[in-house]
Write a protein that holds these residues in place. Sequence first.
Motif, PDB file in Angstrom:
ATOM      1  N   ASN A 142      -2.619  -3.003  -1.675  1.00 29.34           N
ATOM      2  CA  ASN A 142      -3.600  -3.596  -0.775  1.00 29.34           C
ATOM      3  C   ASN A 142      -2.981  -4.298   0.430  1.00 29.34           C
ATOM      4  O   ASN A 142      -3.677  -4.939   1.186  1.00 29.34           O
ATOM      5  CB  ASN A 142      -4.499  -4.560  -1.542  1.00 29.34           C
ATOM      6  N   LEU A 143      -1.682  -4.172   0.636  1.00 26.78           N
ATOM      7  CA  LEU A 143      -0.996  -4.846   1.738  1.00 26.78           C
ATOM      8  C   LEU A 143      -0.206  -3.820   2.538  1.00 26.78           C
ATOM      9  O   LEU A 143       0.559  -3.035   1.979  1.00 26.78           O
ATOM     10  CB  LEU A 143      -0.039  -5.904   1.199  1.00 26.78           C
ATOM     11  N   GLU A 144      -0.388  -3.839   3.863  1.00 32.71           N
ATOM     12  CA  GLU A 144       0.362  -2.931   4.726  1.00 32.71           C
ATOM     13  C   GLU A 144       0.892  -3.712   5.923  1.00 32.71           C
ATOM     14  O   GLU A 144       0.164  -4.476   6.551  1.00 32.71           O
ATOM     15  CB  GLU A 144      -0.532  -1.786   5.203  1.00 32.71           C
ATOM     16  N   VAL A 145       2.161  -3.516   6.222  1.00 32.36           N
ATOM     17  CA  VAL A 145       2.802  -4.160   7.372  1.00 32.36           C
ATOM     18  C   VAL A 145       3.339  -3.058   8.265  1.00 32.36           C
ATOM     19  O   VAL A 145       4.026  -2.145   7.796  1.00 32.36           O
ATOM     20  CB  VAL A 145       3.940  -5.104   6.933  1.00 32.36           C
ATOM     21  N   ARG A 146       3.032  -3.135   9.544  1.00 26.84           N
ATOM     22  CA  ARG A 146       3.458  -2.136  10.535  1.00 26.84           C
ATOM     23  C   ARG A 146       4.028  -2.843  11.747  1.00 26.84           C
ATOM     24  O   ARG A 146       3.736  -4.001  11.990  1.00 26.84           O
ATOM     25  CB  ARG A 146       2.272  -1.300  11.035  1.00 26.84           C
ATOM     26  N   GLY A 147       4.765  -2.083  12.544  1.00 23.36           N
ATOM     27  CA  GLY A 147       5.213  -2.588  13.836  1.00 23.36           C
ATOM     28  C   GLY A 147       4.038  -2.642  14.800  1.00 23.36           C
ATOM     29  O   GLY A 147       2.972  -2.073  14.543  1.00 23.36           O
ATOM     30  N   MET A 148       4.229  -3.303  15.904  1.00 21.25           N
ATOM     31  CA  MET A 148       3.193  -3.389  16.928  1.00 21.25           C
ATOM     32  C   MET A 148       3.003  -2.028  17.582  1.00 21.25           C
ATOM     33  O   MET A 148       3.936  -1.229  17.642  1.00 21.25           O
ATOM     34  CB  MET A 148       3.577  -4.422  17.989  1.00 21.25           C
ATOM     35  N   ASP A 149       1.793  -1.759  18.065  1.00 22.82           N
ATOM     36  CA  ASP A 149       1.505  -0.511  18.771  1.00 22.82           C
ATOM     37  C   ASP A 149       2.145  -0.520  20.155  1.00 22.82           C
ATOM     38  O   ASP A 149       2.194  -1.556  20.822  1.00 22.82           O
ATOM     39  CB  ASP A 149      -0.012  -0.323  18.946  1.00 22.82           C
ATOM     40  N   MET A 183     -12.524   4.277   7.872  1.00 23.55           N
ATOM     41  CA  MET A 183     -12.340   5.473   7.063  1.00 23.55           C
ATOM     42  C   MET A 183     -11.002   6.147   7.366  1.00 23.55           C
ATOM     43  O   MET A 183     -10.300   6.590   6.464  1.00 23.55           O
ATOM     44  CB  MET A 183     -13.483   6.464   7.302  1.00 23.55           C
ATOM     45  N   GLU A 184     -10.640   6.199   8.651  1.00 23.04           N
ATOM     46  CA  GLU A 184      -9.446   6.937   9.057  1.00 23.04           C
ATOM     47  C   GLU A 184      -8.150   6.169   8.848  1.00 23.04           C
ATOM     48  O   GLU A 184      -7.111   6.763   8.587  1.00 23.04           O
ATOM     49  CB  GLU A 184      -9.524   7.301  10.548  1.00 23.04           C
ATOM     50  N   THR A 185      -8.176   4.849   8.989  1.00 17.72           N
ATOM     51  CA  THR A 185      -6.918   4.092   9.061  1.00 17.72           C
ATOM     52  C   THR A 185      -6.872   2.863   8.153  1.00 17.72           C
ATOM     53  O   THR A 185      -5.985   2.020   8.311  1.00 17.72           O
ATOM     54  CB  THR A 185      -6.689   3.637  10.505  1.00 17.72           C
ATOM     55  N   GLY A 186      -7.786   2.733   7.222  1.00 20.13           N
ATOM     56  CA  GLY A 186      -7.759   1.555   6.342  1.00 20.13           C
ATOM     57  C   GLY A 186      -8.130   0.298   7.089  1.00 20.13           C
ATOM     58  O   GLY A 186      -9.089   0.275   7.854  1.00 20.13           O
ATOM     59  N   CYS A 187      -7.343  -0.739   6.913  1.00 16.17           N
ATOM     60  CA  CYS A 187      -7.669  -2.031   7.531  1.00 16.17           C
ATOM     61  C   CYS A 187      -7.408  -2.068   9.034  1.00 16.17           C
ATOM     62  O   CYS A 187      -7.994  -2.868   9.743  1.00 16.17           O
ATOM     63  CB  CYS A 187      -6.882  -3.140   6.858  1.00 16.17           C
ATOM     64  N   GLN A 196       0.844  -1.195   0.000  1.00 20.04           N
ATOM     65  CA  GLN A 196       0.000   0.000   0.000  1.00 20.04           C
ATOM     66  C   GLN A 196       0.876   1.240   0.000  1.00 20.04           C
ATOM     67  O   GLN A 196       1.855   1.332   0.729  1.00 20.04           O
ATOM     68  CB  GLN A 196      -0.915   0.019   1.216  1.00 20.04           C
ATOM     69  N   ARG A 197       0.512   2.203  -0.815  1.00 22.14           N
ATOM     70  CA  ARG A 197       1.240   3.469  -0.909  1.00 22.14           C
ATOM     71  C   ARG A 197       0.329   4.602  -0.462  1.00 22.14           C
ATOM     72  O   ARG A 197      -0.873   4.557  -0.693  1.00 22.14           O
ATOM     73  CB  ARG A 197       1.670   3.728  -2.346  1.00 22.14           C
ATOM     74  N   THR A 198       0.927   5.597   0.174  1.00 25.62           N
ATOM     75  CA  THR A 198       0.153   6.770   0.575  1.00 25.62           C
ATOM     76  C   THR A 198       0.872   8.028   0.095  1.00 25.62           C
ATOM     77  O   THR A 198       2.095   8.055  -0.036  1.00 25.62           O
ATOM     78  CB  THR A 198      -0.032   6.850   2.103  1.00 25.62           C
ATOM     79  N   GLY A 199       0.088   9.064  -0.149  1.00 26.40           N
ATOM     80  CA  GLY A 199       0.626  10.338  -0.589  1.00 26.40           C
ATOM     81  C   GLY A 199       1.037  11.197   0.592  1.00 26.40           C
ATOM     82  O   GLY A 199       0.910  10.805   1.749  1.00 26.40           O
ATOM     83  N   PRO A 200       1.520  12.406   0.320  1.00 30.21           N
ATOM     84  CA  PRO A 200       2.015  13.284   1.378  1.00 30.21           C
ATOM     85  C   PRO A 200       0.956  13.699   2.393  1.00 30.21           C
ATOM     86  O   PRO A 200       1.278  14.034   3.527  1.00 30.21           O
ATOM     87  CB  PRO A 200       2.556  14.499   0.618  1.00 30.21           C
ATOM     88  N   ASN A 201      -0.317  13.651   2.005  1.00 32.66           N
ATOM     89  CA  ASN A 201      -1.397  14.022   2.925  1.00 32.66           C
ATOM     90  C   ASN A 201      -2.140  12.806   3.469  1.00 32.66           C
ATOM     91  O   ASN A 201      -3.246  12.925   3.967  1.00 32.66           O
ATOM     92  CB  ASN A 201      -2.380  14.963   2.226  1.00 32.66           C
ATOM     93  N   GLY A 202      -1.534  11.624   3.334  1.00 30.48           N
ATOM     94  CA  GLY A 202      -2.144  10.411   3.854  1.00 30.48           C
ATOM     95  C   GLY A 202      -3.142   9.747   2.924  1.00 30.48           C
ATOM     96  O   GLY A 202      -3.724   8.733   3.267  1.00 30.48           O
ATOM     97  N   GLU A 203      -3.339  10.302   1.728  1.00 29.92           N
ATOM     98  CA  GLU A 203      -4.294   9.699   0.795  1.00 29.92           C
ATOM     99  C   GLU A 203      -3.718   8.390   0.251  1.00 29.92           C
ATOM    100  O   GLU A 203      -2.526   8.253   0.035  1.00 29.92           O
ATOM    101  CB  GLU A 203      -4.642  10.665  -0.339  1.00 29.92           C
TER     102      GLU A 203
END
Length: 83
Positions: free
Chosen positions: A21-28, A72-76, A9-16
């Motif tokens: 369709n795939l996003e990997v993040r660290g744990m909160d 709406m705010e954070t995708g999946c 998944q790619r996002t623009g400079p304003n978060g758009e």
Amino acid sequence: MLALGYKEQRTGPNGERRGGNLEVRGMDRRFKGDHYVTPEGARIGLLVHKDACVTAFVQKTNYQVEVNGPYMETGCFEPPFAH
């Protein structure tokens, strides 16, 4: 997952969202005892359809997989504070 044809998944400079369709993040981070800690592991969000996501987390000793709709705010991923 990338080898299976899913795109990061790619996002623009304003978060758009700009595709993928795939996003990997660290744990909160979470509060434990008297300070914040960041657990080992990763969170995975896969948008399988415009109204369906598979989310998961994986750690050395634990994992979980859920099915949900996108937020709406954070995708999946579930927003970090009450929705």
